[in-house]
Design a protein around this motif. Structure first.
Motif, PDB file in Angstrom:
ATOM      1  N   GLY A   1      12.349  -2.182  -0.403  1.00 41.15           N
ATOM      2  CA  GLY A   1      11.396  -2.273  -1.716  1.00 41.15           C
ATOM      3  C   GLY A   1      12.143  -1.228  -2.485  1.00 41.15           C
ATOM      4  O   GLY A   1      13.577  -1.433  -3.050  1.00 41.15           O
ATOM      5  N   LEU A   2      11.741  -0.380  -2.760  1.00 40.28           N
ATOM      6  CA  LEU A   2      12.745   0.546  -4.440  1.00 40.28           C
ATOM      7  C   LEU A   2      13.676   1.128  -3.276  1.00 40.28           C
ATOM      8  O   LEU A   2      12.765   2.563  -2.484  1.00 40.28           O
ATOM      9  CB  LEU A   2      11.845   1.454  -4.757  1.00 40.28           C
ATOM     10  CG  LEU A   2      10.435   1.007  -5.925  1.00 40.28           C
ATOM     11  CD1 LEU A   2       9.342   0.928  -7.019  1.00 40.28           C
ATOM     12  CD2 LEU A   2      11.015   0.131  -6.827  1.00 40.28           C
TER      13      LEU A   2
ATOM     14  N   ARG B   1      11.903   3.762  -9.649  1.00 40.01           N
ATOM     15  CA  ARG B   1      11.246   2.967  -9.845  1.00 40.01           C
ATOM     16  C   ARG B   1      10.692   1.036 -10.174  1.00 40.01           C
ATOM     17  O   ARG B   1      10.139   1.106 -10.796  1.00 40.01           O
ATOM     18  CB  ARG B   1      10.148   3.676 -11.277  1.00 40.01           C
ATOM     19  CG  ARG B   1      10.015   5.268 -11.024  1.00 40.01           C
ATOM     20  CD  ARG B   1       9.594   6.021 -11.751  1.00 40.01           C
ATOM     21  NE  ARG B   1       8.609   7.492 -11.217  1.00 40.01           N
ATOM     22  CZ  ARG B   1       9.595   7.990 -11.072  1.00 40.01           C
ATOM     23  NH1 ARG B   1      10.153   8.617 -11.070  1.00 40.01           N
ATOM     24  NH2 ARG B   1       8.239   9.199 -10.403  1.00 40.01           N
ATOM     25  N   ASP B   2      12.157   1.167 -10.203  1.00 38.43           N
ATOM     26  CA  ASP B   2      12.695  -0.474 -11.282  1.00 38.43           C
ATOM     27  C   ASP B   2      12.439  -1.325 -10.102  1.00 38.43           C
ATOM     28  O   ASP B   2      13.313  -2.027  -9.359  1.00 38.43           O
ATOM     29  CB  ASP B   2      13.873  -0.323 -11.576  1.00 38.43           C
ATOM     30  CG  ASP B   2      14.590  -1.680 -12.375  1.00 38.43           C
ATOM     31  OD1 ASP B   2      14.069  -2.061 -12.539  1.00 38.43           O
ATOM     32  OD2 ASP B   2      15.696  -1.081 -13.252  1.00 38.43           O
ATOM     33  N   LEU B   3      11.294  -2.048 -10.434  1.00 40.83           N
ATOM     34  CA  LEU B   3      10.967  -2.890  -9.176  1.00 40.83           C
ATOM     35  C   LEU B   3      12.326  -4.069  -9.773  1.00 40.83           C
ATOM     36  O   LEU B   3      12.646  -4.543  -8.673  1.00 40.83           O
ATOM     37  CB  LEU B   3       9.774  -4.146  -9.563  1.00 40.83           C
ATOM     38  CG  LEU B   3       8.901  -2.953  -8.470  1.00 40.83           C
ATOM     39  CD1 LEU B   3       7.285  -3.594  -8.909  1.00 40.83           C
ATOM     40  CD2 LEU B   3       8.995  -3.726  -6.723  1.00 40.83           C
ATOM     41  N   SER B   4      12.560  -4.940 -10.985  1.00 44.57           N
ATOM     42  CA  SER B   4      13.403  -6.062 -11.396  1.00 44.57           C
ATOM     43  C   SER B   4      14.739  -5.588 -10.409  1.00 44.57           C
ATOM     44  O   SER B   4      15.153  -6.422  -9.926  1.00 44.57           O
ATOM     45  CB  SER B   4      13.356  -5.863 -12.784  1.00 44.57           C
ATOM     46  OG  SER B   4      13.975  -6.757 -12.954  1.00 44.57           O
TER      47      SER B   4
ATOM     48  N   ALA C   1      15.697  -4.003  -8.491  1.00 45.84           N
ATOM     49  CA  ALA C   1      15.340  -4.325  -6.634  1.00 45.84           C
ATOM     50  C   ALA C   1      15.743  -5.293  -5.938  1.00 45.84           C
ATOM     51  O   ALA C   1      16.080  -5.455  -4.992  1.00 45.84           O
ATOM     52  CB  ALA C   1      13.732  -2.950  -6.331  1.00 45.84           C
ATOM     53  N   ARG C   2      14.158  -6.158  -7.063  1.00 47.49           N
ATOM     54  CA  ARG C   2      14.160  -7.763  -6.826  1.00 47.49           C
ATOM     55  C   ARG C   2      16.269  -8.272  -7.058  1.00 47.49           C
ATOM     56  O   ARG C   2      16.463  -8.982  -6.021  1.00 47.49           O
ATOM     57  CB  ARG C   2      13.856  -8.007  -8.056  1.00 47.49           C
ATOM     58  CG  ARG C   2      11.974  -7.644  -7.160  1.00 47.49           C
ATOM     59  CD  ARG C   2      10.840  -8.359  -8.180  1.00 47.49           C
ATOM     60  NE  ARG C   2       9.709  -8.412  -7.767  1.00 47.49           N
ATOM     61  CZ  ARG C   2       8.797  -7.675  -8.178  1.00 47.49           C
ATOM     62  NH1 ARG C   2       8.551  -7.465  -9.222  1.00 47.49           N
ATOM     63  NH2 ARG C   2       7.339  -7.517  -7.396  1.00 47.49           N
TER      64      ARG C   2
ATOM     65  N   ALA D   1       5.094  -3.377  -1.836  1.00 47.85           N
ATOM     66  CA  ALA D   1       6.037  -3.529  -2.630  1.00 47.85           C
ATOM     67  C   ALA D   1       7.357  -2.152  -2.744  1.00 47.85           C
ATOM     68  O   ALA D   1       8.066  -2.128  -2.857  1.00 47.85           O
ATOM     69  CB  ALA D   1       5.414  -4.016  -3.536  1.00 47.85           C
ATOM     70  N   ALA D   2       6.590  -0.941  -2.559  1.00 47.15           N
ATOM     71  CA  ALA D   2       7.854   0.389  -2.712  1.00 47.15           C
ATOM     72  C   ALA D   2       8.315   0.349  -1.339  1.00 47.15           C
ATOM     73  O   ALA D   2       9.685   0.556  -1.918  1.00 47.15           O
ATOM     74  CB  ALA D   2       6.611   1.615  -2.756  1.00 47.15           C
TER      75      ALA D   2
ATOM     76  N   CYS E   1       9.847  -6.116  -1.963  1.00 48.09           N
ATOM     77  CA  CYS E   1       9.264  -6.290  -3.284  1.00 48.09           C
ATOM     78  C   CYS E   1       9.269  -7.285  -3.672  1.00 48.09           C
ATOM     79  O   CYS E   1       9.187  -7.972  -5.006  1.00 48.09           O
ATOM     80  CB  CYS E   1      10.165  -5.606  -4.173  1.00 48.09           C
ATOM     81  SG  CYS E   1      12.450  -6.119  -4.318  1.00 48.09           S
TER      82      CYS E   1
ATOM     83  N   ASN F   1       6.072  -9.802  -2.877  1.00 50.76           N
ATOM     84  CA  ASN F   1       5.130 -10.151  -2.915  1.00 50.76           C
ATOM     85  C   ASN F   1       3.588 -11.266  -2.736  1.00 50.76           C
ATOM     86  O   ASN F   1       2.887 -11.075  -2.213  1.00 50.76           O
ATOM     87  CB  ASN F   1       4.487  -9.140  -3.255  1.00 50.76           C
ATOM     88  CG  ASN F   1       5.014  -7.816  -3.407  1.00 50.76           C
ATOM     89  OD1 ASN F   1       5.856  -7.382  -4.015  1.00 50.76           O
ATOM     90  ND2 ASN F   1       5.209  -7.136  -1.964  1.00 50.76           N
TER      91      ASN F   1
END
Length: 278
Positions: free
Chosen positions: A104-105, A110-113, A115-116, A147-148, A152, A154
């Motif tokens: 996850g993060l 806080r940047d999911l993009s 992380a992906r 997700a966190a 990430c 999902n």
């Protein structure tokens, strides 16, 4: 036809280690298992591989690789190195696949993009080694509640996008606990079938209420998931492999004897088989 019953050894974690779980499954006519890396390490990789070979066990998957995102470059490289070791462990066990829970993060991000992107980079870095020894990688999408901290990726469609991007050697593990809620699940499963990338099917149930989002999974039939319906879709997509019971249950099934857990798994799986599946 309905899938063979397999046992993910998380299900009997409360009372049995690798050797005890393997023996318990064999005594009850179950010859397909999916261990976790810590369970293999506890008995030793060589001994675990010996048990698998000598007893004719099928290892439906090794849990788990992944956990790619990290705050630092050294942390990301350490994850890649560990995943390469996981590939070797899976190969030593003759596993059908290495299951990836992607992570996850990292830290306070806080940047999911981002992380992906780390997930994509991590898979890209380990994939040549996996391909070189013929070990398929099974991306397991996890419920958005993770997700966190855990994954990430999902939805099944997100995982399939990665499969399409990477191509050979990358597929998906479809765990009903994580995907049952998705309104796009039927079309995603059909897509997975067209891509020929379903590598594993994990089953349990979603309890109402759920007391712990990680450690309160239900035994099949005790919750609200349409297990038979999802299996029908998966079989229609071309997958007829094992149905792997994977239950994390700190306050219920992990407190019960392994014999009781397996007996219940066998009974509930038989109930699913009787629900008119073809």
């Amino acid at each position: 036809m309905a899938g063979e019953l397999a046992i993910n050894l998380a299900t009997t974690r409360g009372s049995w280690g690798f050797a005890e779980a393997a023996d318990g499954c064999l005594q009850r006519g179950i010859s397909a298992i999916a261990p976790w890396r810590d369970q293999v390490a506890a008995v030793g990789l060589a001994e675990a591989a010996r048990i698998v070979r000598s007893e004719g066990l099928r290892v439906t998957g090794l849990c788990r690789g992944g956990m790619f995102p990290a705050e630092t470059e050294s942390g990301r490289q350490a994850a890649i190195d560990d995943n390469r070791r996981a590939i070797d462990e899976a190969a030593a066990l003759g596993a059908d696949c290495l299951v990836l829970v992607v992570g996850g993060l990292p830290g306070s991000s806080r940047d999911l993009s981002a992380a992906r992107t780390m997930v994509e980079n991590g898979i890209a870095a380990m994939l040549p080694h996996a391909r070189s020894i013929g070990m398929p990688l099974a991306i397991e999408p996890l419920h958005p509640m993770y997700a966190a901290d855990r994954a990430c990726v999902n939805t099944l469609d997100q995982a399939l996008d990665l499969c399409a991007y990477f191509g050979e050697g990358v597929g998906v593990a479809i765990d009903v606990y994580h995907v049952w809620w998705d309104p796009k699940l039927p079309t995603a499963i059909a897509r997975a079938g067209r891509m020929n990338c379903i590598l594993a099917h994990h089953i349990c149930d979603w309890l109402v209420p759920t007391r712990d989002l990680l450690l309160d999974r239900g035994m099949m039939g005790d919750g609200v998931i349409d297990l038979a319906g999802i299996r029908q879709m998966i079989e229609a997509a071309g997958y007829t492999g094992p149905e792997e019971v994977e239950i994390f249950s700190r306050d219920n099934w992990w407190r019960q004897p392994g014999e009781t857990v397996l007996a219940t798994c066998i009974e509930r799986h038989a109930n699913l088989q009787s629900q008119g599946r073809t």
